[in-house]
Design a protein around this motif. Sequence first.
Motif, PDB file in Angstrom:
ATOM      1  N   VAL A  59       0.846  -1.189   0.000  1.00 33.63           N
ATOM      2  CA  VAL A  59       0.000   0.000   0.000  1.00 33.63           C
ATOM      3  C   VAL A  59       0.885   1.244   0.000  1.00 33.63           C
ATOM      4  O   VAL A  59       1.832   1.335   0.785  1.00 33.63           O
ATOM      5  CB  VAL A  59      -0.942   0.038   1.222  1.00 33.63           C
ATOM      6  N   VAL A  60       0.579   2.181  -0.891  1.00 32.38           N
ATOM      7  CA  VAL A  60       1.253   3.479  -0.923  1.00 32.38           C
ATOM      8  C   VAL A  60       0.197   4.550  -0.727  1.00 32.38           C
ATOM      9  O   VAL A  60      -0.770   4.628  -1.489  1.00 32.38           O
ATOM     10  CB  VAL A  60       2.000   3.705  -2.252  1.00 32.38           C
ATOM     11  N   PHE A  61       0.383   5.375   0.306  1.00 27.52           N
ATOM     12  CA  PHE A  61      -0.609   6.386   0.650  1.00 27.52           C
ATOM     13  C   PHE A  61      -0.256   7.738   0.032  1.00 27.52           C
ATOM     14  O   PHE A  61       0.823   7.930  -0.534  1.00 27.52           O
ATOM     15  CB  PHE A  61      -0.708   6.530   2.169  1.00 27.52           C
ATOM     16  N   GLN A  62      -1.197   8.684   0.177  1.00 25.43           N
ATOM     17  CA  GLN A  62      -0.996  10.042  -0.332  1.00 25.43           C
ATOM     18  C   GLN A  62       0.237  10.675   0.295  1.00 25.43           C
ATOM     19  O   GLN A  62       0.996  11.367  -0.363  1.00 25.43           O
ATOM     20  CB  GLN A  62      -2.235  10.886  -0.044  1.00 25.43           C
ATOM     21  N   HIS A  63       0.429  10.431   1.596  1.00 24.16           N
ATOM     22  CA  HIS A  63       1.628  10.908   2.281  1.00 24.16           C
ATOM     23  C   HIS A  63       2.524   9.696   2.544  1.00 24.16           C
ATOM     24  O   HIS A  63       2.064   8.647   2.995  1.00 24.16           O
ATOM     25  CB  HIS A  63       1.249  11.610   3.576  1.00 24.16           C
ATOM     26  N   ALA A  64       3.799   9.848   2.299  1.00 24.11           N
ATOM     27  CA  ALA A  64       4.714   8.719   2.174  1.00 24.11           C
ATOM     28  C   ALA A  64       4.775   7.811   3.401  1.00 24.11           C
ATOM     29  O   ALA A  64       4.963   6.608   3.267  1.00 24.11           O
ATOM     30  CB  ALA A  64       6.114   9.227   1.845  1.00 24.11           C
ATOM     31  N   ALA A  65       4.631   8.357   4.619  1.00 22.90           N
ATOM     32  CA  ALA A  65       4.658   7.554   5.848  1.00 22.90           C
ATOM     33  C   ALA A  65       5.925   6.704   5.936  1.00 22.90           C
ATOM     34  O   ALA A  65       5.873   5.503   6.211  1.00 22.90           O
ATOM     35  CB  ALA A  65       3.405   6.673   5.945  1.00 22.90           C
ATOM     36  N   LEU A  66       7.071   7.340   5.688  1.00 27.23           N
ATOM     37  CA  LEU A  66       8.345   6.620   5.782  1.00 27.23           C
ATOM     38  C   LEU A  66       8.776   6.474   7.236  1.00 27.23           C
ATOM     39  O   LEU A  66       8.309   7.206   8.109  1.00 27.23           O
ATOM     40  CB  LEU A  66       9.426   7.378   4.998  1.00 27.23           C
ATOM     41  N   ALA A 105       1.888  -9.264  -3.640  1.00 28.29           N
ATOM     42  CA  ALA A 105       1.087  -9.999  -4.610  1.00 28.29           C
ATOM     43  C   ALA A 105       0.134  -9.068  -5.336  1.00 28.29           C
ATOM     44  O   ALA A 105      -0.347  -9.392  -6.423  1.00 28.29           O
ATOM     45  CB  ALA A 105       0.303 -11.112  -3.920  1.00 28.29           C
ATOM     46  N   THR A 106      -0.141  -7.930  -4.746  1.00 27.23           N
ATOM     47  CA  THR A 106      -0.915  -6.877  -5.402  1.00 27.23           C
ATOM     48  C   THR A 106      -0.510  -5.549  -4.781  1.00 27.23           C
ATOM     49  O   THR A 106       0.016  -5.502  -3.665  1.00 27.23           O
ATOM     50  CB  THR A 106      -2.437  -7.106  -5.264  1.00 27.23           C
ATOM     51  N   LEU A 107      -0.751  -4.465  -5.510  1.00 22.50           N
ATOM     52  CA  LEU A 107      -0.316  -3.148  -5.069  1.00 22.50           C
ATOM     53  C   LEU A 107      -1.499  -2.187  -5.071  1.00 22.50           C
ATOM     54  O   LEU A 107      -2.243  -2.100  -6.052  1.00 22.50           O
ATOM     55  CB  LEU A 107       0.779  -2.617  -5.994  1.00 22.50           C
ATOM     56  N   LEU A 108      -1.702  -1.474  -3.958  1.00 22.64           N
ATOM     57  CA  LEU A 108      -2.757  -0.478  -3.828  1.00 22.64           C
ATOM     58  C   LEU A 108      -2.120   0.889  -3.669  1.00 22.64           C
ATOM     59  O   LEU A 108      -1.227   1.071  -2.839  1.00 22.64           O
ATOM     60  CB  LEU A 108      -3.642  -0.780  -2.613  1.00 22.64           C
ATOM     61  N   LEU A 109      -2.588   1.860  -4.465  1.00 20.12           N
ATOM     62  CA  LEU A 109      -2.038   3.212  -4.412  1.00 20.12           C
ATOM     63  C   LEU A 109      -3.164   4.191  -4.135  1.00 20.12           C
ATOM     64  O   LEU A 109      -4.076   4.334  -4.950  1.00 20.12           O
ATOM     65  CB  LEU A 109      -1.333   3.551  -5.730  1.00 20.12           C
ATOM     66  N   ASP A 110      -3.108   4.843  -2.984  1.00 16.25           N
ATOM     67  CA  ASP A 110      -4.172   5.758  -2.549  1.00 16.25           C
ATOM     68  C   ASP A 110      -3.747   7.206  -2.803  1.00 16.25           C
ATOM     69  O   ASP A 110      -3.146   7.847  -1.964  1.00 16.25           O
ATOM     70  CB  ASP A 110      -4.474   5.544  -1.065  1.00 16.25           C
ATOM     71  N   GLU A 111      -4.023   7.696  -4.026  1.00 16.38           N
ATOM     72  CA  GLU A 111      -3.686   9.067  -4.444  1.00 16.38           C
ATOM     73  C   GLU A 111      -2.251   9.436  -4.082  1.00 16.38           C
ATOM     74  O   GLU A 111      -1.999  10.460  -3.448  1.00 16.38           O
ATOM     75  CB  GLU A 111      -4.675  10.062  -3.824  1.00 16.38           C
ATOM     76  N   PRO A 112      -1.270   8.627  -4.491  1.00 18.70           N
ATOM     77  CA  PRO A 112       0.107   8.867  -4.054  1.00 18.70           C
ATOM     78  C   PRO A 112       0.740  10.116  -4.646  1.00 18.70           C
ATOM     79  O   PRO A 112       1.785  10.564  -4.166  1.00 18.70           O
ATOM     80  CB  PRO A 112       0.841   7.608  -4.536  1.00 18.70           C
ATOM     81  N   ALA A 144       4.228  -7.882 -12.608  1.00 13.55           N
ATOM     82  CA  ALA A 144       3.337  -8.983 -12.991  1.00 13.55           C
ATOM     83  C   ALA A 144       2.250  -9.170 -11.943  1.00 13.55           C
ATOM     84  O   ALA A 144       1.743 -10.268 -11.751  1.00 13.55           O
ATOM     85  CB  ALA A 144       4.127 -10.267 -13.160  1.00 13.55           C
ATOM     86  N   VAL A 145       1.878  -8.078 -11.247  1.00 15.71           N
ATOM     87  CA  VAL A 145       0.844  -8.167 -10.205  1.00 15.71           C
ATOM     88  C   VAL A 145      -0.285  -7.193 -10.540  1.00 15.71           C
ATOM     89  O   VAL A 145      -0.082  -6.198 -11.230  1.00 15.71           O
ATOM     90  CB  VAL A 145       1.425  -7.831  -8.812  1.00 15.71           C
ATOM     91  N   PRO A 146      -1.492  -7.471 -10.059  1.00 11.30           N
ATOM     92  CA  PRO A 146      -2.581  -6.508 -10.227  1.00 11.30           C
ATOM     93  C   PRO A 146      -2.345  -5.281  -9.357  1.00 11.30           C
ATOM     94  O   PRO A 146      -1.815  -5.383  -8.250  1.00 11.30           O
ATOM     95  CB  PRO A 146      -3.820  -7.290  -9.779  1.00 11.30           C
ATOM     96  N   ALA A 147      -2.728  -4.113  -9.862  1.00 12.91           N
ATOM     97  CA  ALA A 147      -2.562  -2.868  -9.111  1.00 12.91           C
ATOM     98  C   ALA A 147      -3.853  -2.065  -9.175  1.00 12.91           C
ATOM     99  O   ALA A 147      -4.534  -2.034 -10.206  1.00 12.91           O
ATOM    100  CB  ALA A 147      -1.399  -2.047  -9.670  1.00 12.91           C
ATOM    101  N   VAL A 148      -4.184  -1.427  -8.061  1.00 12.13           N
ATOM    102  CA  VAL A 148      -5.361  -0.548  -7.981  1.00 12.13           C
ATOM    103  C   VAL A 148      -4.860   0.838  -7.617  1.00 12.13           C
ATOM    104  O   VAL A 148      -4.220   1.029  -6.576  1.00 12.13           O
ATOM    105  CB  VAL A 148      -6.377  -1.043  -6.935  1.00 12.13           C
ATOM    106  N   HIS A 149      -5.154   1.804  -8.473  1.00 10.24           N
ATOM    107  CA  HIS A 149      -4.664   3.165  -8.292  1.00 10.24           C
ATOM    108  C   HIS A 149      -5.863   4.090  -8.097  1.00 10.24           C
ATOM    109  O   HIS A 149      -6.650   4.300  -9.020  1.00 10.24           O
ATOM    110  CB  HIS A 149      -3.859   3.595  -9.524  1.00 10.24           C
ATOM    111  N   VAL A 150      -6.007   4.620  -6.890  1.00 13.84           N
ATOM    112  CA  VAL A 150      -7.115   5.520  -6.570  1.00 13.84           C
ATOM    113  C   VAL A 150      -6.710   6.962  -6.868  1.00 13.84           C
ATOM    114  O   VAL A 150      -5.616   7.398  -6.495  1.00 13.84           O
ATOM    115  CB  VAL A 150      -7.506   5.368  -5.082  1.00 13.84           C
TER     116      VAL A 150
END
Length: 341
Positions: A76-83, A147-154, A178-184
């Motif tokens: 998961v990658v959020f709008q703010h990096a949260a490093l 296995a999958t990647l979610l991106l929340d307005e990164p 080679a994984v499904p990704a969802v980009h919000v």
Amino acid sequence: MLSVSGLLAQAGNFRLGPLDLAVPAGQVLAVLGPSGAGKSVLLETIAGFRAPRSGSVLLDGQDITGLPPERRRIGVVFQHAALFPHLSVRDNVGFAPSLRGNRRGRQVDDLLDVFGIAHLAKRSPRSLSGGERQRVALARALAARPATLLLDEPLSALDQPVREELREVLRDTLRELAVPAVHVTHDRDEALGIATDIAIIAAGTLRQTGATGHVARHPTDAIAARLLGWTELGPVDRDADGCRVGELRMNLAPNNATKTLYYRPEDVRIDADDQQAPALRARTRVREVVPTLPLARVLLDTTPLITAMVLHRDLDRLPPAGTEVTVTLPADSICAIPSSA
């Protein structure tokens, strides 16, 4: 394959779904919608941060609905990096590989190169710009081999030049995965530039989904049309002479007479060579030229008003305001949507 089936989620008084979505491996689904549409609620539910009221989340055929987030193999990658503020850039990216016992770091070095941050490897996240932090966050998520990647307005918190540059990096990187990704996102250009498929969500409801090119050219309702850059022209009226919108005569099929027309401003043609059977041809005047970037807006004195989007290099070819011109619209730049939609 990532899929959700009959998914219904609740956040206070807000309700999302029920909805069904599927993202094959190697594909990128952009979830496009206005603020408050339910995009982040969808990602939180897929990631396991929020329990659904009903429905299921499947990854590679396995039902992961009841699993905690750390067992879902989802990045998961959020709008703010949260490093991690106490770790260097390199240690942030290498955090997940180190948990797997991989301390040799070849994969980490490759990701630092891909995202153009190798020169920042020893820096603290506190010393980075917003764009640099997001590059680190994306590299860290990929280093975990999800296995999958979610991106929340990164990219939404970045300024325009950085956002456009990082959009290209993200698009190329996702294509290689080679994984499904969802980009919000709520940014139309971002969705069209990155995704292979689009799902449009508004007020917790899935309005339309399909291949990016098809959805962009064939919106099914007013919400989808506006989000995808179509501009409302107005409802179609029919009389003895055919179809019209306001004072504009339209070359339309009879079954469009109960619908509302939308058009693409970038496809409006001014004093162009005649084309075969355009949807609209009218004489009018240039009311005003607004020099917006990257395209200038030309307001035409029609009823209803039509706006053309033109390249700045073409402005010198336009006659001055008040001059009469011919405006045309190609048939494939018009969409007719039932007025009830």
